[in-house]
Write a protein that holds these residues in place. Structure first.
Motif, mmCIF file in Angstrom:
data_model
loop_
_atom_site.group_PDB
_atom_site.id
_atom_site.type_symbol
_atom_site.label_atom_id
_atom_site.label_comp_id
_atom_site.label_asym_id
_atom_site.label_seq_id
_atom_site.Cartn_x
_atom_site.Cartn_y
_atom_site.Cartn_z
ATOM 1 N N ASP A 36 0.877 -1.291 0.049
ATOM 2 C CA ASP A 36 -0.131 0.165 -0.026
ATOM 3 C C ASP A 36 0.982 1.212 0.134
ATOM 4 O O ASP A 36 0.526 2.230 -0.568
ATOM 5 N N GLN B 96 -9.191 3.778 1.830
ATOM 6 C CA GLN B 96 -9.071 2.174 1.261
ATOM 7 C C GLN B 96 -9.915 2.284 0.182
ATOM 8 O O GLN B 96 -10.016 1.560 -0.711
ATOM 9 N N LEU C 286 -8.377 -3.019 -1.967
ATOM 10 C CA LEU C 286 -8.894 -4.097 -1.035
ATOM 11 C C LEU C 286 -9.066 -5.233 -1.261
ATOM 12 O O LEU C 286 -8.875 -6.213 -0.363
#
Lengths: 253, 413
Positions: A141, A219, B68
């Motif tokens: 990430d 997110q 995700l």
């Protein structure tokens, strides 16, 4: 799910399929939480504003970030209260808090029962490799690493985050009860370190929730529409070769 | 939310709603525009799909760097093209999405409706009616579950602090100690008691304007030197009514503070007892304990209370049964009627509920409710009435100062 194009020879098989990602119950509980938690936190701030510490100083600013006598920050500055029209609304806060607490508690209880009985917990509870995966996922990430660990519905970071959410919800209820009934439930209040400690935990668990929301929203935005929509419709468009959550569900029975 | 469809999309277009025209198409997946709406006949016949000439792969929904779900391989298999089958999947997805979002919208509308209802509903005691009912419901649940049996922890005397003075309603004039009487109403066999009077409301308390209060210098929310100037008086029309109620009684107007006059104020010619402290204090066992005092504002302090048990006192002056049963409630008031609280009788009979005469080993000061106040660890601070002038048994739920201003009547801890 469907491998479309069956039957008719010459038809190219589909490269994508619809994945049943979130059961209806989970979606309901997820979205019910949104206004309920919002209301709980808003009314909580209205209640908190009324407080001052015991020597009657730091009115409306009891909790802080600091070490010993040195304080970095006190919750909350005046402009914040003014902006949200917080001052002198404690009765509004109290009345909303003790109405919506029911919705929060019942919704949480329903979620625990559903995930437990349906087996969905298997997709959410961290596994042995989750922590290692979570670190890896976080590094990816942050664009520090490449290469994601394999996963079905949720990766290690998500499993840890969502399970923590459930535990934080339980913590909110427990500390809430400890503050609400410190005489009738004195054993619970004592277990949590006493009345003032229970209030402190109640406040900081709220802060942890807010921290989660921040990360969660970012997110979701990064994950994009397909993922967001699945939390509304239940279905996500997937590549056919992607691992199937539905197949995993079927393997439990 | 959409209905949960358990059956799998069949992949046949006749199960799907008509493909919307480009103009009315709901924006769906990014990149779905690559999928042309399929003519109904095409998929049925199983014709080979029209091959898109372009070398560039149409944008694929699943190409999004899916942070995700991360179920995507890094590289999509090369040369995958939108074919009819894919288009069908996307069409099925679109119809699902539409249905789901209609349900989602209804959910949002419902939540908004509840919000509007709460804000616009008739208010009861300054809060929305439904929320006010919830106070009562929560109280009933508490009574049913706990039955007022909980015992609060007590603490060593070394933990005791000097209690903050947080409010002085009903205490703003200095009471002359020798003019103190405790009015008691609804006592069994009262008329045979030596302290019986036909009208307890006729008693005149004597006050003195003190040069300064004995609570100077205490941690106090109220500046003792400014104590005579109320910050918030009752509204004009309430004050007028108060005046009217008291005209000719000689008692003077009562309930001058913000919440106004109590609905439970005694009418004239209410018979009862007029007790002096000596009538009961020396005859009851002394009790003292340190409990954690909790204010609805959020702060708490450990306080060392001394006095007698309320349960013992009430046994000494038991209630006159109403319909063969104990009355449900007790109403308490300051001598001037400015502050008042209502209690369940059961709470006052709890062994930790005290009629307090001492705090931290000293006699009560004026601002802490001399000569007699209440403390019970079962309730928040706003129910701990100071300077009690009246204790009345009643079957009507008594009025309560802070309840009139939007706080919970039950206030149970």
């Amino acid at each position: 799910m469907t491998e479309s194009g069956e039957g008719a020879a010459g038809t190219t098989a589909a490269s994508i399929r619809l994945e049943r990602k979130h059961p209806l119950a989970i979606r309901w509980m997820h979205w019910v939480n949104f206004p309920v938690l919002f209301t709980m936190i808003w009314s909580g701030i209205l209640i908190y504003w009324n407080d001052s510490d015991n020597a009657y100083q730091h009115a409306h600013r009891v909790y802080r970030v600091g070490v010993g006598g040195w304080t970095l920050f006190r919750f909350f500055p005046d402009w914040f209260y003014k902006l949200l029209q917080v001052p002198y609304h404690v009765t509004t806060g109290l009345s909303y808090h003790f109405f919506f607490a029911w919705l929060f508690g019942l919704n949480g209880l329903a979620w625990v029962l559903y995930t437990w009985l349906s087996g969905e917990w298997r997709l959410i509870v961290p596994q042995r490799r989750s922590l290692r995966d979570a670190i890896q996922v976080t590094l990816v990430d942050l664009h520090l690493r490449k290469g994601l660990p394999p996963q079905t519905k949720y990766n290690g970071a998500q499993r840890i985050a969502y399970t923590s959410c459930a535990l934080m919800g339980a913590m909110m209820l427990l500390t809430g009860f400890a503050i609400y009934k410190p005489t009738q439930l004195h054993w619970l209040t004592t277990l949590l370190g006493g009345y003032e400690m229970a209030r402190w935990l109640h406040f900081w668990t709220t802060m942890a929730f807010l921290g989660f929301f921040g990360v969660h929203v970012v997110q979701v935005i990064l994950a994009g529409w397909n993922n967001f929509r699945a939390m509304v419709s239940g279905y996500e468009v997937q590549r056919v070769e992607a691992p199937s959550v539905e197949a995993e569900r079927k393997s439990w029975s | 939310m959409s209905d949960e469809q358990q059956h799998e999309p069949s992949g046949h277009t006749n199960d799907l709603p008509e493909a919307p025209s480009a103009t009315e198409r709901v924006a769906d997946l990014a990149g779905e525009q690559a999928a042309k709406p399929v003519a109904e006949s095409a998929s049925e016949a199983g014709e080979a799909p029209a091959v898109h000439g372009g070398k560039a792969r149409p944008a694929d929904p699943t190409d999004a760097d899916d942070v995700l779900t991360r179920s995507m391989p890094e590289e999509a298999p090369g040369g995958v093209e939108r074919n009819e089958a894919d288009a069908e999947v996307l069409a099925a997805s679109r119809s699902r999405t539409r249905r789901a979002f209609v349900g989602f919208g209804l959910g949002i509308a419902g939540a908004y409706g509840l919000r509007r209802y709460l804000q616009g509903a008739p208010f009861d005691e300054m809060i929305p009616g439904l929320l006010h009912k919830t106070y009562g419901f929560n109280a009933d649940v508490s009574r049913a579950v706990f039955r007022e049996h909980g015992m609060a922890p007590s603490y060593p005397v070394s933990k005791a602090e000097n209690l903050r003075v947080n409010g002085v309603f009903g205490l703003k004039k200095m009471l002359q100690p020798d003019s103190y009487r405790l009015q008691m109403v609804g006592v069994q066999g009262a008329s045979r008691h030596p302290r019986y009077v036909p009208d307890v409301t006729a008693w005149r308390y004597q006050y003195e304007a003190a040069a300064s209060h004995e609570d100077q210098g205490h941690d106090s929310k109220t500046d003792p030197s400014k104590v005579m100037s109320s910050t918030k008086m009752a509204p004009e029309e309430m004050l007028a009514k108060t005046q009217q109620d008291e005209n000719g009684t000689g008692r003077g107007p009562r309930g001058l503070e913000e919440a106004g006059e109590s609905d439970s104020t005694l009418s004239r010619n209410t018979p009862g007892l007029l007790l002096t402290l000596d009538d009961f204090l020396p005859k009851l066992p002394k009790h003292d304990a340190v409990y954690q005092f909790k204010c609805i504002e959020g702060w708490s302090q450990f306080v060392h209370w001394g006095g007698v048990r309320m349960a013992d006192f009430l046994e000494m002056f038991p209630p006159e049964p109403i319909d063969g049963k104990d009355p449900k409630y007790v109403y308490l008031e300051t001598p001037d009627g400015d502050y008042y609280v209502g209690y369940d009788l059961k709470v006052l009979r709890h062994p930790q509920t005290l009629l307090v005469t001492e705090m931290n080993g000293e006699p009560l000061t004026q601002f802490h409710g001399a000569p007699l106040r209440l403390y019970t660890p079962l309730k928040y601070g706003y129910k701990q009435i100071k300077r009690i002038g009246l204790i009345a048994y009643t079957n009507d739920k008594p009025d309560d100062y802070w309840t009139r201003l939007g706080y919970d009547w039950y206030a149970g801890l």
